[in-house]
Write a protein that holds these residues in place. Structure first.
Motif, short mmCIF file in Angstrom:
data_model
loop_
_atom_site.label_atom_id
_atom_site.label_comp_id
_atom_site.label_asym_id
_atom_site.label_seq_id
_atom_site.Cartn_x
_atom_site.Cartn_y
_atom_site.Cartn_z
N GLU A 168 1.55 1.76 -3.04
CA GLU A 168 1.01 2.30 -3.99
C GLU A 168 -0.07 3.57 -4.11
O GLU A 168 0.45 4.40 -5.06
CB GLU A 168 -0.70 1.62 -4.41
N ALA A 169 1.21 3.90 -2.82
CA ALA A 169 0.25 5.43 -2.68
C ALA A 169 1.73 5.93 -3.06
O ALA A 169 1.12 7.32 -3.00
CB ALA A 169 1.00 5.87 -0.87
N ALA A 226 -1.23 8.45 0.44
CA ALA A 226 -0.52 9.40 -0.71
C ALA A 226 -0.67 10.96 -0.33
O ALA A 226 -0.11 11.78 -0.32
CB ALA A 226 -1.60 8.92 -1.66
N GLN A 227 -2.63 11.19 0.45
CA GLN A 227 -2.61 12.46 1.38
C GLN A 227 -1.61 12.95 1.92
O GLN A 227 -1.11 14.13 2.32
CB GLN A 227 -3.85 12.66 1.47
N GLN A 259 0.53 7.14 -6.49
CA GLN A 259 0.24 8.62 -6.48
C GLN A 259 0.93 9.81 -6.06
O GLN A 259 0.81 10.91 -6.62
CB GLN A 259 -1.32 8.18 -6.05
N SER A 312 -6.46 2.82 3.15
CA SER A 312 -6.20 3.75 2.13
C SER A 312 -4.87 3.68 1.58
O SER A 312 -4.46 4.83 2.39
CB SER A 312 -7.36 4.38 2.87
N VAL A 313 -4.53 4.16 0.41
CA VAL A 313 -3.88 4.07 0.03
C VAL A 313 -3.96 5.62 -0.33
O VAL A 313 -2.67 6.63 -0.53
CB VAL A 313 -3.87 2.92 -1.89
N GLU A 314 -5.11 5.97 -0.62
CA GLU A 314 -5.49 7.63 -1.08
C GLU A 314 -5.03 8.30 0.24
O GLU A 314 -4.42 9.30 0.29
CB GLU A 314 -6.82 7.56 -1.09
N GLN A 315 -5.35 7.20 1.31
CA GLN A 315 -4.86 8.52 2.64
C GLN A 315 -3.46 8.09 3.03
O GLN A 315 -3.03 9.69 3.19
CB GLN A 315 -5.85 8.09 3.59
N GLN A 348 2.51 13.14 -8.75
CA GLN A 348 2.30 14.85 -8.47
C GLN A 348 4.08 15.04 -8.25
O GLN A 348 4.08 17.07 -8.51
CB GLN A 348 1.38 15.20 -6.85
N ARG A 394 0.74 -1.09 -0.15
CA ARG A 394 0.16 0.08 0.00
C ARG A 394 1.17 1.17 0.33
O ARG A 394 0.49 1.79 -0.81
CB ARG A 394 -0.66 -0.37 0.77
#
Length: 390
Positions: free
Chosen positions: A226-227, A344-345, A230, A339-342, A234, A223
């Motif tokens: 993957e993060a 990364a954020q 992302q 959460s991969v998205e969390q 950017q 994870r």
């Protein structure tokens, strides 16, 4: 007091580093301490070789004696390996002429060896620190872990999470002791080694994200990977360092999945995977990084998080115990590790200069609560209570 500390390795993992630092702190408080460590490099050395400050252990200088116990080639299956490692401890300790007030193991291997010797009346006052409890598939490993927790005279733990787990699952009241950090060793102050480290490890990107612990399931490595993909969308110049990884267990299927995923994401060139780095390089490695990422899903406490804070890094970690026992959302970016998205954020947020500065300023306030001297004093109180109760 005379205290024997056992650890399963000379390679820097959390419980091993805990053993080294605790040994030094107990020694500096005036107690007689010896560390017994399984070591593959000692297989051809005298079994009772004593290592002093000049002839230091492979990864950290100790102020007290250390006995390197030969860890000989073992079977490929993990059950056979663990069984052999336990017996190597038993055989070495049986031959020791020194006797101690307390025998303290930091892991399942040392604890099982001490339990065997205790049952034979050869040692007394056996202590085990339970850093965390594993979910083993192997029946043999489950039994080893269970014995290593139930049969010592005293269990200790390093977090509220595992203190509660021992109370609930084992009906054991385990005193809690703290981890510590050496702020002279881990510091934001540059010492001149950073340029050479960046060259040696090819750290050419910006920002540089660092994690310590290797590639394995409980470190949530895929994870995190993957993060990072992302993040790199950017921040095209970003790099991710995954340092460390010495372990008894073979996570090859997970590692293969990790590398397949990295190749599919097209980010292999942005990864720095040095494996176990020399212990002397670790403080500088923290200073070479911009953000420390540790979205682990199971930890005893997370010693590397404290090291990163001492080194002046903003931290991204899991919004779960044990991390939330000592960190608030003002001191670290706490994310859902599923959460991969969390993740990364959180990484992106921690790399922003204003947010990074605020996290570093807020988190440094916790360091005074976590020193190895305080840890040693808590251990001594537990040891003395045990000896007097018997």
């Amino acid at each position: 007091m005379k205290i024997a500390l056992l650890t399963y390795s000379t390679k820097p993992r959390g419980s091993v580093v805990h053993t080294w630092e605790l040994a030094n702190a107990l020694h500096h408080l005036g107690h007689t301490v010896c560390v017994y460590a399984l070591d593959k490099g000692a297989a051809s050395s005298p079994q009772h070789e004593e290592v002093d400050e000049i002839a230091s252990p492979p990864h950290r200088q100790l102020a007290c004696p250390m006995r390197l116990i030969p860890a000989r080639p073992a079977p490929d299956d993990i059950d056979g390996l663990i069984q052999q490692r336990i017996q190597e401890f038993v055989a070495a300790l049986q031959q020791e002429s020194d006797r101690y007030d307390v025998y303290h193991a930091q892991d399942c291997i040392g604890a099982n060896a001490l339990v065997q010797l205790k049952e034979r009346g050869q040692v007394h006052h056996v202590v085990r620190t339970v850093h965390h409890v594993e979910d083993y598939e192997s029946i043999y490993l489950q039994q080893c872990q269970d014995k290593s927790i139930r049969l010592p005279d005293l269990c200790l733990c390093v977090s509220d999470r595992w203190q509660q787990a021992l109370r609930t699952d084992y009906n054991i009241d385990a005193p809690r002791v703290v981890n510590g950090v050496d702020q002279q060793r881990f510091s934001p102050a540059l010492d001149g080694s950073e340029t050479a480290l960046k060259t040696a490890y090819q750290l050419t990107g910006h920002p540089i994200y660092l994690t310590v612990g290797g590639i394995e399931p409980r470190k949530n490595s895929i994870r995190l990977l993957e993060a990072f993909a992302q993040v790199q969308a950017q921040q095209p110049q970003a790099q991710l360092i995954i340092a460390g990884g010495a372990t008894l267990f073979d996570y090859q299927p997970y590692r293969e999945q990790f590398f397949q995923r990295a190749a599919a994401l097209g980010i292999m060139d942005a990864l720095v995977l040095p494996g176990v780095i020399p212990d002397a390089d670790l403080p500088g490695m923290y200073r070479c990084a911009d953000v420390f990422c540790f979205p682990s899903i199971k930890e005893g406490w997370g010693l590397v998080v404290l090291e990163a804070i001492a080194a002046g890094l903003p931290v991204v970690t899991a919004n779960e115990t044990p991390f939330t026992e000592f960190l608030t959302s003002e001191q670290a970016i706490l994310v859902n590790p599923g959460s991969v998205e969390q993740i990364a954020q959180g990484m992106l947020a921690a790399s922003e200069p204003k947010r990074s500065h605020a996290l570093v300023e807020q988190s440094r306030g916790i360091l005074a609560r976590y020193t190895w001297e305080k840890s040693a004093q808590m251990h001594l109180q537990a040891y003395q209570s045990l000896v007097h109760s018997h």
